[in-house]
Design an enzyme around this catalytic site. Structure first.
Site, PDB file in Angstrom:
ATOM      1  CE  LYS A 119      26.169  -6.553 -40.931  1.00  0.00           C
ATOM      2  NZ  LYS A 119      27.530  -6.821 -40.502  1.00  0.00           N
ATOM      3  CB  CYS A 403      36.277 -19.590   6.991  1.00  0.00           C
ATOM      4  SG  CYS A 403      35.267 -18.166   6.570  1.00  0.00           S
ATOM      5  CB  CYS A 406      35.418 -16.356  10.761  1.00  0.00           C
ATOM      6  SG  CYS A 406      34.922 -18.034  10.330  1.00  0.00           S
TER       7      CYS A 406
END
Ligand code: IVH
Length: 676
Positions: A119, A403, A406
């Site tokens: 195509k 982190c 926390c």
């Protein structure tokens, strides 16, 4: 509510589609790549298929292409110019063939021949010939009405102006693709973004003298209206086109069945980069015209043809932000939130950045334009950054030291096996102290291989967490159902179902229970090993009281990494509290070892050296099948040491010292009534 959201999403896509379409057909100025355009089309069609209430007159299901530009005279196609459905996989092709067979009521033994035509990615055109003379040439336009671009098409050398062949039909619309070869495009690079735009732009020049300057090519592949065409199949038609003076694709093939279509597909895909013209797939057409007629069309595409697209698993997008996700074991994973883009039919809005080192190596930043790859079911990732497109004020990404959930310190642990620091940074909190880790641990607790609580999925965990209904595993068994019943989206029945499934799962096997605790390095297999060894929950828990963690090393398959992880788990106060609470709520079933009459009768074996013709894993399962167990160190508990080729001398010596029976392969197999 839900439906409104779907509709909004759908209309946004339609708006984008309209916009792309207008720029593409009307202004010859595509806003996105063809692949992206195709994907948007698929997304819209998929939504319509799934939600029947969605519909729009601007949907790709209703229109082919866009209304033609006003600069050219509009002419109706005597036979509409259709578009093609897409296939992306062998499965899609099998379904295509199945639909055909069903339609003509044949079984799978019925053989279908296809004309397989690479195509070409250009602009389609329809050329009308009357008595061998080229009269009018139209663009596709909206499929029904095209633009009269006769003068521009007439400048193309590949288009014959007079055909004298005797068997040329009295009247016919020859259809095919106008395109520019890649080598010719090189010279036009500055003016156009890609060969396809160059072809489209050139065909739309007001003055055909300008078109003539561009080396446009034409290959023919089908026809529209015809009077006097005496041909029975597509492949014969292609041959005739050549005889009449048209060019056809040299890679066209006649192929029988889906299996061979697939072989041809991969051969062409390999050749693709070497071709001097762009192809984006292969068009398959049922070869037989009589069969084509029977099959007819659905909406605006024929039932007898399909475009098998080459897979495109890469796409370019922009990083909106870089976020840090925290996993169940505290690993900090950087994730790029990208401008949503469809890759291979899947909408992608996240790409993993793996870890800190990867970000540094590729210097990936928020705001960057990046190439994203999605392969199979793997999480999409970023292949490369386009530095040229980087905004001036962009800043290097700083990986957090703490982190984000926390605030605990994060570390890269030392890996005792590789003797290197891990690439992954981890939160040092012990688990339930960190909000994000807790949520992930709870998701794991209810997951399929763990408690497998029906209807308690990840979303519910997140929801219940937000509503402060759960913080620790035991809370799942003490939910306030009255409160839940009054929540949005819940009712009496759904609460009753949830209550029932939770109640049911209070009875759990020891291996599942150990696995559900989410101890690092204790996956399903290791949880099974531990449960087999301890047999009861109380014995497992007593590990913490006796502090005899080294005992775990006796279990074949458990190593130091796992032992220190288990020790870590038990030394955490919250974990111990969770265990105590759960013990009161649950019935944790003891592990039963099938010892019934096995030949090895609960004897303990150890293996050193290589056996011939039988793997270590197979020997191990042979022992277990026959009620024996394997352990991984020589101690008084050991009954037999099986010695293969090149054994560890030390093991053999200490076994001799402890007067443990030593077996060679043959003696071992004899015990199982087998010979090697
Ligand atoms: S046949 C009814 N054959 O693909 C069949 N089309 O999405 C319609 N194309 O508009 C066309 N190579 O621009 C056909 N060998 C080929 C083709 C081909 C490229 C293009 C064409 C068409 C589009 C369909």
């Amino acid at each position: 509510m839900q439906n409104e959201k779907i509709k909004k999403d759908y209309l946004e896509k339609i708006k984008r589609f309209k916009d792309y379409n207008r720029n593409y057909y009307h202004k010859s100025r595509p806003l996105v790549t063809d692949a992206e355009f195709d994907r948007l089309k698929i997304e819209i069609l998929d939504l319509e298929k799934k939600y029947k209430f969605l519909s729009s007159s601007n949907s790709p299901s209703k229109i082919v292409g866009f209304k033609p530009s006003k600069n050219f005279k509009k002419v109706e196609h005597k036979v509409p110019m259709l578009s093609l459905g897409n296939a992306f996989s062998e499965e899609d092709l099998l379904n295509f063939e199945k639909r055909i067979l069903n339609f003509i009521s044949q079984n799978k033994n019925f053989e279908i021949f296809y004309s397989a035509e690479p195509k070409i990615d250009g602009i389609s055109a329809s050329l009308n010939y009357k008595n061998g003379k080229f009269t009018t040439g139209l663009s596709r336009g909206d499929g029904k009405e095209g633009e009269d671009i006769t003068d521009n098409l007439a400048t193309i050398k590949d288009i014959p102006k007079n055909i004298l062949s005797k068997d040329f039909p009295e009247e016919i619309d020859i259809r095919g693709e106008v395109f520019i070869q890649n080598s010719d495009f090189e010279k036009l690079k500055e003016k156009f973004a890609n060969p396809r735009n160059a072809a489209s732009g050139s065909l739309r020049q007001k003055n055909s003298k300008d078109t003539k300057k561009i080396p446009l090519k034409f290959i023919a592949y089908t026809f529209g209206f015809e009077k006097g065409l005496k041909i029975e199949n597509q492949f014969e038609y292609l041959k005739k086109l050549n005889e009449w003076g048209f060019k056809t694709n040299p890679l066209n093939k006649l192929i029988k069945g889906v299996k061979d279509l697939m072989i041809n597909y991969s051969e062409i895909e390999k050749k693709r980069a070497e071709l001097d013209f762009d192809i984006d797939g292969i068009v398959y057409k049922v070869n037989n015209f009589h069969l084509q007629k029977r099959l007819g069309n659905v909406a605006n595409a024929p039932r007898w043809a399909i475009a098998h697209k080459f897979s495109s698993n890469k796409a370019i997008s922009k990083i909106l932000s870089i976020e840090i996700q925290i996993g169940r074991t505290g690993a900090l994973t950087p994730v790029a939130k990208i401008k949503p883009i469809s890759i291979g039919g899947v909408l992608v809005s996240n790409a993993t950045l793996h870890n800190e080192d990867e970000i540094n190596r590729k210097d990936i930043r928020a705001g960057d334009t990046v190439t994203v790859e999605r392969a199979g079911d793997v999480i999409p990732h970023i292949l490369s950054v386009d530095i040229k497109k980087r905004p001036k004020n962009s800043l290097k990404f700083k990986f957090p030291n703490k982190c984000p959930s926390c605030g605990s310190k994060t570390v890269k642990e030392f890996n005792i096996i590789t003797k290197k620091n891990d690439a992954v940074r981890r939160c040092t909190s012990e688990g339930y102290e960190c909000e994000k880790i807790s949520i992930e641990k709870l998701k794991h607790f209810v997951s399929k291989e763990a408690f497998n609580i029906d209807g308690f999925g990840k979303k519910i965990v997140e929801n219940f967490w937000k509503l402060k209904l759960i913080r620790l595993p035991q809370d799942i068994f003490q939910l306030d159902f009255n409160k839940i019943e009054n929540l949005d989206g819940w009712g009496k029945q759904s609460v009753a179902n949830l209550k029932y499934s939770i109640e049911q799962k209070k009875n759990i096997s020891l291996d599942r229970f150990i696995y559900s605790l989410g101890i690092r390095h204790i996956g399903l297999e290791n949880a099974k090993l531990l449960s087999k060894y301890f047999k009861s929950f109380s014995k497992f828990k007593s590990l913490s009281e006796n502090n005899k963690y080294d005992e775990l090393l006796n279990i074949d398959g458990i190593g130091e990494t796992q032992v220190s992880s288990v020790q870590n788990f038990f030394s955490n106060k919250i974990n111990m509290d969770v265990l105590e609470k759960l013990q009161k709520i649950l019935i944790i079933k003891n592990t039963l070892i099938e010892k019934k009459g096995g030949l090895l009768n609960n004897q303990k074996f150890m293996l050193t050296g290589k056996l011939s013709g039988i793997s270590r894993a197979e020997a191990k399962s042979l022992i277990e099948e026959n009620s024996g167990t394997t352990i991984s160190s020589v101690s008084k508990k050991l009954d037999y040491l099986i010695v293969g080729e090149k054994p560890t001398k030390k093991k053999v010596e200490s076994a001799k010292q402890l007067k443990i029976k030593i077996l060679d392969q043959e003696q071992f197999l004899k015990m199982l009534n087998k010979t090697s």
